[in-house]
Write a protein that holds these residues in place. Structure first.
Motif, short mmCIF file in Angstrom:
data_model
loop_
_atom_site.label_atom_id
_atom_site.label_comp_id
_atom_site.label_asym_id
_atom_site.label_seq_id
_atom_site.Cartn_x
_atom_site.Cartn_y
_atom_site.Cartn_z
N ASP A 137 0.83 -1.21 0.00
CA ASP A 137 0.00 0.00 0.00
C ASP A 137 0.87 1.26 0.00
O ASP A 137 1.24 1.78 1.05
N VAL A 138 1.19 1.73 -1.21
CA VAL A 138 1.99 2.95 -1.37
C VAL A 138 1.18 3.90 -2.25
O VAL A 138 0.98 3.63 -3.44
N CYS A 144 -0.81 3.60 -11.08
CA CYS A 144 -0.02 2.73 -11.95
C CYS A 144 -0.42 1.27 -11.75
O CYS A 144 -0.70 0.55 -12.72
N MET A 145 -0.47 0.82 -10.50
CA MET A 145 -0.79 -0.57 -10.22
C MET A 145 -2.22 -0.91 -10.67
O MET A 145 -2.49 -2.02 -11.15
N LYS A 146 -3.14 0.04 -10.52
CA LYS A 146 -4.52 -0.21 -10.94
C LYS A 146 -4.58 -0.40 -12.46
O LYS A 146 -5.27 -1.31 -12.95
N GLU A 155 1.26 4.23 -18.94
CA GLU A 155 2.20 5.25 -19.43
C GLU A 155 2.38 6.29 -18.33
O GLU A 155 1.49 7.12 -18.10
N PRO A 156 3.50 6.29 -17.63
CA PRO A 156 3.70 7.26 -16.54
C PRO A 156 3.79 8.68 -17.07
O PRO A 156 4.29 8.93 -18.16
N SER A 163 9.67 5.33 -8.75
CA SER A 163 9.05 4.02 -8.59
C SER A 163 8.04 3.73 -9.67
O SER A 163 7.96 2.62 -10.21
N VAL A 164 7.21 4.72 -10.00
CA VAL A 164 6.15 4.52 -10.99
C VAL A 164 6.77 4.23 -12.36
O VAL A 164 6.34 3.32 -13.08
N HIS A 165 7.78 5.00 -12.75
CA HIS A 165 8.45 4.74 -14.02
C HIS A 165 9.07 3.34 -14.03
O HIS A 165 9.01 2.63 -15.04
#
Length: 621
Positions: A137-138, A144-146, A155-156, A163-165
């Motif tokens: 849970d971040v 992104c995870m969804k 696409e970030p 982290s997202v990239h």
């Protein structure tokens, strides 16, 4: 465990748990100061390869699902949890747990629609107090995870967190990393094994102080010696005591610390890459029951491997051990550092190491062992650069050909072939190296001429982005302008995307296509594609070609070459088009035949960029 550190005086739990037991219906938080997910392509590839290889060693055709319960387990190390009231925080292990969550998300989508689907949803997300959320849970990763969970792609935004990239990048690589032999009826067996036979030791403390004391004790005070520590100890123990041992120890620490400052686990990766590139003679055969060979053992236990291989690699006297560190490790670690810097640092379009960057941008981590293989300690700087450029160009051409022919470039697919190349080029002089690698390329049946129907699809969009960037960069630089490669590959604030020349309006093309599916296939061909800023697409996406054409002139040269003005007001480009004999031409309209013709132009440009004859030219200086 409570007596391992003087400040630990509360209850500490250490329990072996399966992945399912660690993740199912659990919620973990990660402290803000260690939230970034940083795993690179190489680390994810090795995790997937380790898991799938171990499973395939255990699986037998004819087994039933219940037989998986008897399979040997697989240990992924320890994780440390700080239990703060009802909320557990991950202190050590988030890189592995995040990577496993990505793998489970991929496996969930891979098995959708199957009758034998294994439910892994609750290992990824769960519901608590009426709200669904991910088990890791971040908050800044949620969108992104969804999207990865729901659609398998994300696409970030340019301003998204590291982290997202990284999450989006690593997830996009899983389709190539996951072996084909596990995608059939064997898939549920593998998922069962992954959930219920792969284990961690979960160490849980009930205060942050205790959790971090355990972490420090295991990592800083010798209780958790790494393979690198054990290798160093063995080498130093076999040297002359006194100044030689002290000198070697200081050099080892300095060189490996410098590498780790470049990237996470870089020192360990270097040791594996160096030892494989110079000493491995065999790799595990690709058949069931085959035993690990030296290439495989170096990847998992290089400290043990070297003990048994010392005579074969020339470690007999105390002087041999001393020079192995102060001469060989020193030399190869400096070259590895250069490779690391070239793959991720400032891009130099005229550097002989620019091909390292191109290959790295495609996520091809197997190039590192190829690059080190022909190098020799006595090589001059000029010879080293020649060898690195020759190997980099070879790898660059090989990857381009495979992408053009829809062939996988993943670690698991390529490791056997790249081992053979590495072994064959070990220690070669520059001229012989160029000859061997050029001949290896000429033996490959699939090149730019073997596929007339290159097109974009969901899995190769990122790769074609890089191909189009190289084509655009080539004609730009050859026209006398600065290299736009970094900008085109989103290394600046401008976001570029693979865009179609034709808008997605099949009704505009009914004179040439009677079925929408035929239009869609033709629209996805390489000749209908450009790299354009996202904002350009937002403004002109639905316009007709005729309306877009004036705006193309203000974009990069590949797009601008569609417009007649490029042939009137750009003398550098006109001179390049003439000298290269490439069939550039403007298009006032853009019809179906023009898409094919434009694709042939792209292929002709690609042949100039990725030319095996360039290898011996580099060797000649």
């Amino acid at each position: 465990m409570s007596d391992t550190h003087s400040t630990i005086d509360r209850t500490i739990d250490g329990v072996a748990k399966t992945i399912a037991e660690v993740l199912e219906k659990k919620k973990y938080s990660i402290d803000y100061y260690q939230r970034e997910y940083k795993w690179e392509s190489k680390q994810l590839a090795e995790l997937v390869a380790d898991l799938t290889t171990k499973f395939l060693d255990l699986y037998e055709p004819g087994h039933s699902r219940k037989d998986v319960a008897k399979y040997a387990g697989y240990f992924l190390g320890s994780i440390i949890i700080s239990q703060k009231g009802s909320q557990p925080f991950i202190v050590d292990g988030q890189q592995r747990l995040t990577s496993l969550t990505l793998l489970l998300t991929f496996l969930r989508r891979l098995q959708q629609g199957r009758d034998d689907e294994v439910d892994v949803d609750q290992l990824i997300y769960s519901e608590k107090f009426g709200e669904k959320s991910f088990n890791l849970d971040v908050p800044d990763r949620t969108d992104c995870m969804k999207e990865l969970f729901d659609s398998g792609a994300y696409e970030p935004r340019p301003d998204a967190s590291e982290s997202v990239h990284t999450l989006a990048g690593r997830y996009s690589e899983l389709d190539e990393l996951f072996p084909d032999e596990l995608r059939n009826e064997v898939l549920p067996f593998f998922i069962d094994w992954l959930k219920d036979r792969v284990q961690f030791v979960q160490i849980t403390a009930y205060t942050d102080d205790d959790a971090y004391a355990i972490f420090e004790t295991m990592n800083d005070r010798g209780l958790k010696l790494t393979p690198a520590d054990m290798l160093k100890g063995y080498l130093l123990a076999n040297m002359e005591d006194g100044k030689p041992r002290t000198t070697a120890n200081e050099l080892w620490r300095k060189r490996l610390r410098t590498l780790d400052d470049q990237a996470d686990d870089a020192s360990s990766d270097f040791l594996k890459t160096w030892l494989r590139s110079q000493y491995s003679k065999k790799i595990r055969e690709r058949k069931k029951g085959a035993k690990p060979e030296d290439w495989d053992r170096i990847g998992t236990e290089f400290h043990r491997w070297l003990r048994g291989a010392q005579d074969g690699i020339g470690l007999s006297s105390k002087t041999d051990f001393y020079e192995f560190v102060t001469r060989d490790l020193d030399f190869y670690s400096h070259q590895y550092e250069r490779i690391l810097r070239a793959s991720r640092g400032t891009f130099h379009p005229d550097s002989p190491l620019r091909f390292v960057r191109y290959n790295s941008d495609l996520g091809f981590t197997l190039q590192d062992q190829l690059l080190l293989a022909p190098l020799r300690v006595e090589d001059s700087k000029q010879v080293i650069d020649q060898k690195l450029e020759i190997v980099g160009r070879f790898t660059d051409i090989l990857l381009a050909w495979r992408i053009w022919n829809f062939r996988a470039t993943a670690y698991s697919t390529m490791q056997y072939a790249m081992f053979n190349v590495m072994r064959d080029i070990r220690g070669l002089a520059a001229a012989e190296l160029a000859t061997v690698l050029r001949e290896a390329l000429l033996k490959i049946d699939e090149n730019f001429d073997s596929n007339d129907h290159l097109h974009v699809h969901q899995q190769n969009r990122g790769q074609l982005h890089k191909i189009l960037a190289r084509i655009t960069d080539h004609i730009t630089v050859r026209s006398g302008l600065p290299s736009p490669y970094i900008e085109l590959t989103n290394g600046t604030n401008v976001r570029y995307e693979v865009e179609h020349i034709w808008a997605n309006h099949p009704e505009r093309h009914v004179d040439e296509f009677s079925h929408e599916a035929d239009f869609a296939r033709h629209r996805n061909r390489i000749g209908d594609l450009l790299l354009l800023p996202k904002q350009f697409n937002a403004s002109y996406n639905d316009d007709t070609y005729e309306k877009k054409l004036p705006h193309y002139y203000g974009q990069n040269l590949l797009a601008a070459s569609l417009n007649p003005l490029s042939y009137e007001k750009n003398p550098g480009f006109v001179a390049f088009a003439k000298s290269s004999q490439l069939p550039f031409k403007p298009y006032k309209q853009f019809k179906a035949a023009d898409v094919v013709e434009r694709g042939d132009l792209y292929r002709d440009i690609a042949k100039q960029i990725w030319n095996p004859d360039d290898l011996p030219a580099v060797a000649k200086g």
